[in-house]
Structure formats: structure tokens, C-alpha cells
Design an enzyme around this catalytic site. Structure first.
Site, PDB file in Angstrom:
ATOM      1  N   SER A 142      37.934 -15.433  55.414  1.00  0.00           N
ATOM      2  CA  SER A 142      37.575 -16.748  55.964  1.00  0.00           C
ATOM      3  C   SER A 142      38.214 -17.824  55.103  1.00  0.00           C
ATOM      4  O   SER A 142      38.423 -17.624  53.894  1.00  0.00           O
ATOM      5  CB  SER A 142      36.050 -16.936  55.938  1.00  0.00           C
ATOM      6  OG  SER A 142      35.708 -18.303  56.133  1.00  0.00           O
ATOM      7  N   TYR A 155      28.024 -16.104  51.496  1.00  0.00           N
ATOM      8  CA  TYR A 155      28.984 -15.747  52.543  1.00  0.00           C
ATOM      9  C   TYR A 155      30.412 -16.033  52.071  1.00  0.00           C
ATOM     10  O   TYR A 155      31.295 -15.170  52.156  1.00  0.00           O
ATOM     11  CB  TYR A 155      28.683 -16.539  53.825  1.00  0.00           C
ATOM     12  CG  TYR A 155      29.685 -16.305  54.935  1.00  0.00           C
ATOM     13  CD1 TYR A 155      29.621 -15.148  55.710  1.00  0.00           C
ATOM     14  CD2 TYR A 155      30.698 -17.230  55.203  1.00  0.00           C
ATOM     15  CE1 TYR A 155      30.556 -14.927  56.728  1.00  0.00           C
ATOM     16  CE2 TYR A 155      31.614 -17.018  56.210  1.00  0.00           C
ATOM     17  CZ  TYR A 155      31.543 -15.865  56.971  1.00  0.00           C
ATOM     18  OH  TYR A 155      32.463 -15.646  57.965  1.00  0.00           O
TER      19      TYR A 155
HETATM   20  P1  NAP Z   1      30.478 -11.980  65.917  1.00  0.00           P
HETATM   21  O1  NAP Z   1      30.876 -12.260  67.315  1.00  0.00           O
HETATM   22  O2  NAP Z   1      29.061 -12.179  65.514  1.00  0.00           O
HETATM   23  O3  NAP Z   1      30.956 -10.512  65.585  1.00  0.00           O
HETATM   24  C1  NAP Z   1      30.482  -9.805  64.470  1.00  0.00           C
HETATM   25  C2  NAP Z   1      30.728  -8.333  64.733  1.00  0.00           C
HETATM   26  O4  NAP Z   1      30.262  -7.589  63.586  1.00  0.00           O
HETATM   27  C3  NAP Z   1      29.952  -7.827  65.936  1.00  0.00           C
HETATM   28  O5  NAP Z   1      30.768  -6.936  66.665  1.00  0.00           O
HETATM   29  C4  NAP Z   1      28.772  -7.080  65.330  1.00  0.00           C
HETATM   30  O6  NAP Z   1      28.433  -6.004  66.203  1.00  0.00           O
HETATM   31  C5  NAP Z   1      29.407  -6.552  64.049  1.00  0.00           C
HETATM   32  N1  NAP Z   1      28.386  -6.250  63.053  1.00  0.00           N
HETATM   33  C6  NAP Z   1      27.496  -7.102  62.485  1.00  0.00           C
HETATM   34  N2  NAP Z   1      26.669  -6.419  61.665  1.00  0.00           N
HETATM   35  C7  NAP Z   1      27.062  -5.126  61.719  1.00  0.00           C
HETATM   36  C8  NAP Z   1      26.602  -3.932  61.109  1.00  0.00           C
HETATM   37  N3  NAP Z   1      25.539  -3.920  60.283  1.00  0.00           N
HETATM   38  N4  NAP Z   1      27.225  -2.771  61.395  1.00  0.00           N
HETATM   39  C9  NAP Z   1      28.282  -2.757  62.243  1.00  0.00           C
HETATM   40  N5  NAP Z   1      28.770  -3.842  62.852  1.00  0.00           N
HETATM   41  C10 NAP Z   1      28.153  -5.015  62.587  1.00  0.00           C
HETATM   42  O7  NAP Z   1      31.321 -12.881  64.903  1.00  0.00           O
HETATM   43  P2  NAP Z   1      32.873 -13.058  64.632  1.00  0.00           P
HETATM   44  O8  NAP Z   1      33.059 -14.488  64.338  1.00  0.00           O
HETATM   45  O9  NAP Z   1      33.681 -12.399  65.669  1.00  0.00           O
HETATM   46  O10 NAP Z   1      33.008 -12.286  63.248  1.00  0.00           O
HETATM   47  C11 NAP Z   1      34.069 -11.401  62.962  1.00  0.00           C
HETATM   48  C12 NAP Z   1      34.520 -11.641  61.528  1.00  0.00           C
HETATM   49  O11 NAP Z   1      35.128 -12.926  61.427  1.00  0.00           O
HETATM   50  C13 NAP Z   1      33.414 -11.622  60.494  1.00  0.00           C
HETATM   51  O12 NAP Z   1      33.813 -10.903  59.357  1.00  0.00           O
HETATM   52  C14 NAP Z   1      33.237 -13.090  60.149  1.00  0.00           C
HETATM   53  O13 NAP Z   1      32.722 -13.261  58.845  1.00  0.00           O
HETATM   54  C15 NAP Z   1      34.684 -13.568  60.267  1.00  0.00           C
HETATM   55  N6  NAP Z   1      34.839 -15.012  60.427  1.00  0.00           N
HETATM   56  C16 NAP Z   1      34.347 -15.663  61.494  1.00  0.00           C
HETATM   57  C17 NAP Z   1      34.500 -17.036  61.602  1.00  0.00           C
HETATM   58  C18 NAP Z   1      33.960 -17.813  62.757  1.00  0.00           C
HETATM   59  O14 NAP Z   1      33.882 -19.057  62.684  1.00  0.00           O
HETATM   60  N7  NAP Z   1      33.572 -17.163  63.841  1.00  0.00           N
HETATM   61  C19 NAP Z   1      35.200 -17.749  60.614  1.00  0.00           C
HETATM   62  C20 NAP Z   1      35.697 -17.050  59.529  1.00  0.00           C
HETATM   63  C21 NAP Z   1      35.532 -15.678  59.456  1.00  0.00           C
HETATM   64  P3  NAP Z   1      26.948  -5.410  66.456  1.00  0.00           P
HETATM   65  O15 NAP Z   1      25.988  -6.538  66.441  1.00  0.00           O
HETATM   66  O16 NAP Z   1      27.103  -4.706  67.771  1.00  0.00           O
HETATM   67  O17 NAP Z   1      26.744  -4.433  65.335  1.00  0.00           O
END
Ligand code: NAP
Length: 273
Positions: A142, A155
Site C-alpha cells: 500500500s 496496517y
Molecule cells: P477486499 O475486497 O476486502 O478483499 C480482501 C480479500 O482478502 C478478500 O478476498 C477476503 O476474502 C480476503 N481475506 C481477508 N481475510 C482473509 C483471511 N483471514 N483468510 C483468507 N482470505 C482473507 O479488499 P481489497 O482492497 O481488494 O484488498 C486487497 C489487498 O489490497 C489487501 O492486501 C489490502 O490491504 C490492499 N490494499 C487495498 C487498498 C484499498 O484502498 N482498497 C489500498 C492499498 C492496499 P474472504 O473474506 O472471502 O476471506
């Protein structure tokens, strides 16, 4: 089939958001897929749609990555399946509030999902890929890795950890034919915000990227051979200057002698004032 096979990509957190878009794009680029997350129904629905649209082989591997036994199943798959050519370490969680506003369970869960799991999965994939002289590891970090003041230190610290790990690993395996990329998304419109009690558009009005744009840009960065990809950073020179300053600091960080400002008679430190 859209493309000749590129081998299998294992994507964690593929049930929604960034991971689900990686699944779509990598299948269209010719990868078979192994989709990992907890929500089996969502993984199965995505797998069925992508099988139908791309003709690729799509496996679902349900796992709670905070559970060491379930995590070990994913590590085993990376170690034992020679068809795997790519790991996308994408699963991640955010906190509702900062360190002092959360209990030990939420903190441990974040560390398990954002740090322990990607570390052990990068290890399993890295050892296998180096042995084969090929493979790609993508770590979703991130922009907060460089900006703890913008959200919270737990985080953002977990993302700084992934950035460090990626830069070091990329340097170590570069000559073996293995690729490592850290992707640093800025605010991106996914469920992670609601899951942690936040609204991205209120917190960052006008600054939230669409998830398709984020993943398409990150894949272009991978195609260009980048180790660090920041799709939302318009002025690339800012990153170049930041990285150069960090590298300039490195040879000055260890000395036998205490810095002058910390010698008793010379007065107060100005660091971190
Ligand atoms: P998201 O839609 O909430 O996706 C998170 C994913 O992680 C979901 O598929 C969830 O699936 C999975 N997950 C969460 N806890 C888990 C666990 N205990 N075991 C296995 N899978 C798990 O959010 P996203 O934004 O796409 O996040 C993806 C990545 O991008 C993350 O690493 C996040 O930190 C990073 N990121 C996001 C942003 C942003 O603004 N969105 C910015 C910077 C970085 P289940 O609930 O089905 O397990």
C-alpha cells in the site's frame, strides 16, 4: 481459450476487490488459477464465470490465512504443484480504528493475514521458483507503507513490511529468473473500507481509484519489469527522489561512535522532535 497457457497463478484474497480483478485479468492473459479466500460461495461463483468466459482451469482452495493449519495447505500447494508460475499475495485486512482502539484478537488477525501469511507463502513459492529458475511473486502492499500518518501504524506497518520484503527478495532472486513486484495501491474502491468501518469517498474525496484501473496499471508495471509499482502516483520523480534519499541514508546508519548530538555536553537531539 484466449491465450496460450502461462502456467498457474495462485491468488490469495480472490473472493472480492483487487484479488477478484487479478483473477479475471490473469485468466484472460492465459493463466490457470488457484483462488484462495474464506468465502467459498464467492470463490466458486467467480471460478465458474471465469471457466465459462476463458476456458481456463480454475481451482478453488478455501482457506482462512489466519489459521496456521489452513495456511499450511496453501503453502503445501505452492511447494508441491510444479504448474504454479505466479503467486499474488493479495489477501489483507484493515483495522477499524488504530492500535489502542483495537483488542489483541483484531491485532493478531491483521498480523497473521497481512504479515505472517504472505511471508510464508512468498517463502514457499520463492524456494520452488528459484529451484525452477522461473516464477513471479506479486505482493500487494500500500502507499501507506510510506505514509503512516494517513491511517494507522498497524496496517501501514504491515504494508511497509511487505515493501521491505519485496525489495530485498527482488534483489536476491533477480539473477535466478524469478520476478518480485510490490504493488502499492492508493485508496481503491473495494470492500476493505466497509469491512473496517470506513467510507473511502468520505475520507479521500475525489481520490479513490476504480479497482479495474488499479489492477490493469499494476499488471502494466509488472510487464515493464518494475519492482515497485504505484499506480496512483502521477509524478514518478517523487518516488525516485524518495528512494534515492533512502539509499543515501543507508551507508550512514551504523557507526562505532555515538553521533555528536547524543554526547552529553553537546545538547539536545533534533531527531523526531
Ligand atoms: P477486499 O475486497 O476486502 O478483499 C480482501 C480479500 O482478502 C478478500 O478476498 C477476503 O476474502 C480476503 N481475506 C481477508 N481475510 C482473509 C483471511 N483471514 N483468510 C483468507 N482470505 C482473507 O479488499 P481489497 O482492497 O481488494 O484488498 C486487497 C489487498 O489490497 C489487501 O492486501 C489490502 O490491504 C490492499 N490494499 C487495498 C487498498 C484499498 O484502498 N482498497 C489500498 C492499498 C492496499 P474472504 O473474506 O472471502 O476471506
Amino acid at each position: 481459450m484466449t491465450n496460450p497457457t502461462q502456467g498457474t497463478a495462485l491468488i490469495t484474497g480472490a473472493s472480492s476487490g483487487i484479488g477478484a480483478v487479478y483473477a479475471d485479468r490473469l485468466a484472460r492473459r492465459g493463466h490457470d488459477l488457484i483462488l484462495v479466500a474464506r468465502d467459498v460461495a464467492r470463490l466458486e461463483a467467480l471460478a465458474a464465470a471465469l471457466r465459462e468466459q476463458t476456458g481456463r482451469t480454475i481451482d478453488v482452495l478455501p482457506a482462512d490465512l489466519a489459521d496456521t493449519t489452513e495456511l499450511a495447505r496453501v503453502q503445501d500447494r505452492l511447494t508441491s504443484d510444479p504448474a504454479i508460475t505466479m503467486l499474488v499475495n493479495n489477501a489483507g485486512v484493515s483495522l477499524n480504528g488504530s492500535l489502542l482502539e483495537n483488542g489483541p484478537d483484531a491485532l493478531q488477525r491483521l498480523i497473521a493475514v497481512n504479515i505472517t501469511a504472505p511471508t510464508l507463502l512468498a517463502h514457499a513459492a520463492g524456494v520452488a521458483f528459484v529451484e525452477r529458475g522461473a516464477g513471479t511473486i506479486v505482493n500487494i502492499a500500500s502507499v501507506l507503507a510510506m505514509a503512516p500518518e494517513l491511517l494507522d501504524g498497524v496496517y501501514s506497518g504491515s504494508k511497509a513490511y511487505l515493501l521491505n520484503l519485496s525489495i530485498d527478495l527482488a534483489g536476491r532472486v533477480g539473477a535466478t529468473g524469478v520476478r518480485v513486484q510490490a504493488v502499492l495501491p492508493g485508496a481503491t474502491r473495494t470492500e476493505i473500507w466497509q469491512r473496517s468501518g470506513k467510507d473511502a469517498d468520505t475520507l479521500m474525496p475525489g481520490k479513490v481509484m476504480a479497482v479495474d484501473d488499479l489492477v490493469d496499471a499494476a499488471l502494466l508495471g509488472l510487464d515493464h519489469g518494475e519492482t515497485v509499482t504505484i499506480p496512483s502516483l502521477h509524478d514518478e520523480a517523487l518516488w525516485t527522489a524518495y528512494d534515492a534519499a533512502r539509499l543515501a541514508l543507508a551507508p550512514n546508519l551504523s557507526h562505532r561512535d555515538v553521533a555528536r548530538r547524543y554526547r552529553a555536553a553537546t545538547g539536545r537531539s533534533t531527531l523526531a522532535a
